[in-house]
Design a protein around this motif. Sequence first.
Motif, PDB file in Angstrom:
ATOM      1  N   UNK A  82       0.864  -1.302   0.107  1.00 63.45           N
ATOM      2  CA  UNK A  82       0.148  -0.068   0.230  1.00 63.45           C
ATOM      3  C   UNK A  82       0.790   1.345   0.039  1.00 63.45           C
ATOM      4  N   UNK A  83       1.838   1.233   0.803  1.00 65.86           N
ATOM      5  CA  UNK A  83       3.005   2.436   0.795  1.00 65.86           C
ATOM      6  C   UNK A  83       3.485   2.842  -0.573  1.00 65.86           C
ATOM      7  N   UNK A  84       3.781   1.386  -1.174  1.00 63.88           N
ATOM      8  CA  UNK A  84       4.717   1.504  -2.442  1.00 63.88           C
ATOM      9  C   UNK A  84       3.727   2.199  -3.231  1.00 63.88           C
ATOM     10  N   UNK A  85       2.465   1.713  -3.188  1.00 59.94           N
ATOM     11  CA  UNK A  85       1.470   2.129  -4.300  1.00 59.94           C
ATOM     12  C   UNK A  85       1.304   3.645  -4.197  1.00 59.94           C
ATOM     13  N   UNK A  86       1.066   4.115  -2.934  1.00 58.13           N
ATOM     14  CA  UNK A  86       0.785   5.721  -2.651  1.00 58.13           C
ATOM     15  C   UNK A  86       2.126   6.442  -3.238  1.00 58.13           C
ATOM     16  N   UNK A  87       3.382   5.646  -3.083  1.00 51.44           N
ATOM     17  CA  UNK A  87       4.538   6.280  -3.514  1.00 51.44           C
ATOM     18  C   UNK A  87       4.474   6.684  -4.970  1.00 51.44           C
ATOM     19  N   UNK A  88       3.898   5.579  -5.533  1.00 50.38           N
ATOM     20  CA  UNK A  88       4.061   5.725  -7.198  1.00 50.38           C
ATOM     21  C   UNK A  88       2.883   7.071  -7.609  1.00 50.38           C
ATOM     22  N   UNK A  89       1.947   7.129  -6.678  1.00 45.80           N
ATOM     23  CA  UNK A  89       1.040   8.132  -6.896  1.00 45.80           C
ATOM     24  C   UNK A  89       1.383   9.515  -6.839  1.00 45.80           C
ATOM     25  N   UNK A  90       2.078   9.572  -5.546  1.00 41.27           N
ATOM     26  CA  UNK A  90       2.888  10.729  -5.151  1.00 41.27           C
ATOM     27  C   UNK A  90       3.930  11.202  -6.311  1.00 41.27           C
ATOM     28  N   UNK A  91       4.704  10.264  -6.731  1.00 40.37           N
ATOM     29  CA  UNK A  91       5.607  10.477  -7.665  1.00 40.37           C
ATOM     30  C   UNK A  91       4.953  11.242  -8.946  1.00 40.37           C
ATOM     31  N   UNK A  92       4.034  10.908  -9.434  1.00 41.13           N
ATOM     32  CA  UNK A  92       3.371  11.410 -10.538  1.00 41.13           C
ATOM     33  C   UNK A  92       2.814  12.746 -10.281  1.00 41.13           C
ATOM     34  N   UNK A  93       2.400  12.884  -8.969  1.00 35.40           N
ATOM     35  CA  UNK A  93       1.502  14.176  -8.575  1.00 35.40           C
ATOM     36  C   UNK A  93       2.610  15.217  -8.370  1.00 35.40           C
ATOM     37  N   UNK A 110      -5.700   8.729  -2.040  1.00 30.18           N
ATOM     38  CA  UNK A 110      -5.088   9.319  -3.474  1.00 30.18           C
ATOM     39  C   UNK A 110      -5.732  10.957  -3.649  1.00 30.18           C
ATOM     40  N   UNK A 111      -7.179  10.728  -3.478  1.00 31.30           N
ATOM     41  CA  UNK A 111      -7.625  12.119  -3.805  1.00 31.30           C
ATOM     42  C   UNK A 111      -7.165  13.235  -2.823  1.00 31.30           C
ATOM     43  N   UNK A 112      -6.557  12.817  -1.668  1.00 36.25           N
ATOM     44  CA  UNK A 112      -6.114  14.004  -0.873  1.00 36.25           C
ATOM     45  C   UNK A 112      -4.671  14.274  -1.523  1.00 36.25           C
ATOM     46  N   UNK A 113      -3.900  13.413  -1.682  1.00 34.80           N
ATOM     47  CA  UNK A 113      -2.523  13.531  -2.172  1.00 34.80           C
ATOM     48  C   UNK A 113      -2.767  14.472  -3.696  1.00 34.80           C
ATOM     49  N   UNK A 114      -3.674  14.197  -4.519  1.00 36.90           N
ATOM     50  CA  UNK A 114      -3.726  14.711  -5.624  1.00 36.90           C
ATOM     51  C   UNK A 114      -4.239  16.547  -5.385  1.00 36.90           C
ATOM     52  N   UNK A 115      -5.174  16.647  -4.296  1.00 40.59           N
ATOM     53  CA  UNK A 115      -5.533  17.938  -3.783  1.00 40.59           C
ATOM     54  C   UNK A 115      -4.627  18.728  -3.389  1.00 40.59           C
ATOM     55  N   UNK A 125      -1.256  18.360  -3.898  1.00 42.57           N
ATOM     56  CA  UNK A 125      -0.325  18.834  -5.022  1.00 42.57           C
ATOM     57  C   UNK A 125      -0.893  19.869  -5.776  1.00 42.57           C
ATOM     58  N   UNK A 126      -2.184  19.657  -6.184  1.00 43.04           N
ATOM     59  CA  UNK A 126      -2.914  20.785  -6.886  1.00 43.04           C
ATOM     60  C   UNK A 126      -2.666  22.251  -6.369  1.00 43.04           C
ATOM     61  N   UNK A 127      -3.028  22.072  -4.834  1.00 38.53           N
ATOM     62  CA  UNK A 127      -3.052  23.219  -4.153  1.00 38.53           C
ATOM     63  C   UNK A 127      -1.542  23.872  -4.043  1.00 38.53           C
ATOM     64  N   UNK A 128      -0.420  23.012  -4.023  1.00 40.30           N
ATOM     65  CA  UNK A 128       0.853  23.520  -4.124  1.00 40.30           C
ATOM     66  C   UNK A 128       1.017  24.240  -5.449  1.00 40.30           C
ATOM     67  N   UNK A 129       0.857  23.573  -6.327  1.00 46.28           N
ATOM     68  CA  UNK A 129       1.028  24.089  -7.688  1.00 46.28           C
ATOM     69  C   UNK A 129       0.318  25.576  -7.918  1.00 46.28           C
TER      70      UNK A 129
END
Length: 373
Positions: free
Chosen positions: A282-293, A355-360, A362-366
């Motif tokens: 699970x941690x690895x999958x979150x990491x893949x998502x984070x890398x993209x974001x 994942x939706x929190x991570x996406x939100x 990085x969108x806020x950071x951008x």
Amino acid sequence: MSFPRHRAALDALAQRGRLRQRATTAGLDFASNDYLGLAGSGLLVRAALDALGRGVPVGAGGSRLLRGNHPEHEALEAEAAAFFGAEAALYMGGGFQANQAIFSTLPMQGDLVLHDALIHASAYEGMRLGRAECRSFAHNDAADAARVIAEWRALGGPGRVWIAVESVYSMEGDLAPLSALAELAAREDAVLVVDEAHATGVFGPQGRGLAHGVSGPLVTLHTGGKALGASGALICADKVLIETLVNRARPFIFATAPAPLSAAVLRASLMALQDQPALAEGARQRMVFVREAARACGIAAQSQIVPVILGTDHRALAMAAVLQAQGFDIRAIRPPTVPKGTARLRVSVTGSVAEKDIAALFAAIAAEGRAAA
Ligand SMILES: Cc1ncc(COP(=O)(O)O)c(C=O)c1O
């Protein structure tokens, strides 16, 4: 009694935007090191209740060398040594004490501690107390490490070299070049000391860390208070080194043993890593998502820790405040924790965000980045 010099020093920190406070916790957790979401989990609550039910005491009541030694400590150490693939393990009260113990005790007079320039403060603390000479090499640069050893040898450096790194850097989120460093260690007959604080539970087979399987003399440190969701720290090494720590390490000898209850809970965390591969996965999958974001924000992330470098302390504090107001628990990290001019947000992707929190986030950071440009 008043303390005018202390007051003046604190005021000076405040003026430079460097005054620290014990902040209250609010918002989505992008700040802790609870990478698997285990800290408040039912799994560990049940482990604690079960241990109490078995009569495991809350407190040790003394040093491990006196009456504080408990079968839970010993069971944990045996299981940790087997899990992390070491001859022996020693359970300490925390990673800070463990690094103090390692570096103040194992390298001897005439030896060299060769450490990455960005090694954790606790390793510096140990080096300060130890008898070996200490030099740094450029961050993650194995060729520079080789150069420093050659220089030291040319000046007559007589002893053993201890190469000290973190496998995942706590504030950079990047990974040490472990294979190159292990090759260097083999060539130099050196010992590799790897602080796995931010890798344990996340990287390596079933979360065994990035140094798992690295050959040659190795000391690893696995903290219990981060991905493992509990507390304390495990030093894994050759038997003779562990016995040396037991006999010589002041942070081990002159301290009350960690709570047996904590040892029991940590045993449950290790067991969970072993029996539930979905945790590290699970941690690895979150990491893949984070890398993209993160890539979308122009940041090349290598782990679950993503530094958003902003430069000045005030910029980092202001951006953290904006994100906190949007419900993200994000903290500004300032010097001396990180090098001058590199104040940053440390985004830590924990097990309690989706994942939706991570996406939100990085969108806020951008969006903030664009607004500031
Ligand atoms: C790389 C590293 N080593 C050691 C420590 C200290 O560990 P503990 O929090 O268990 O004392 C930390 C914690 O901040 C860390 O990041």
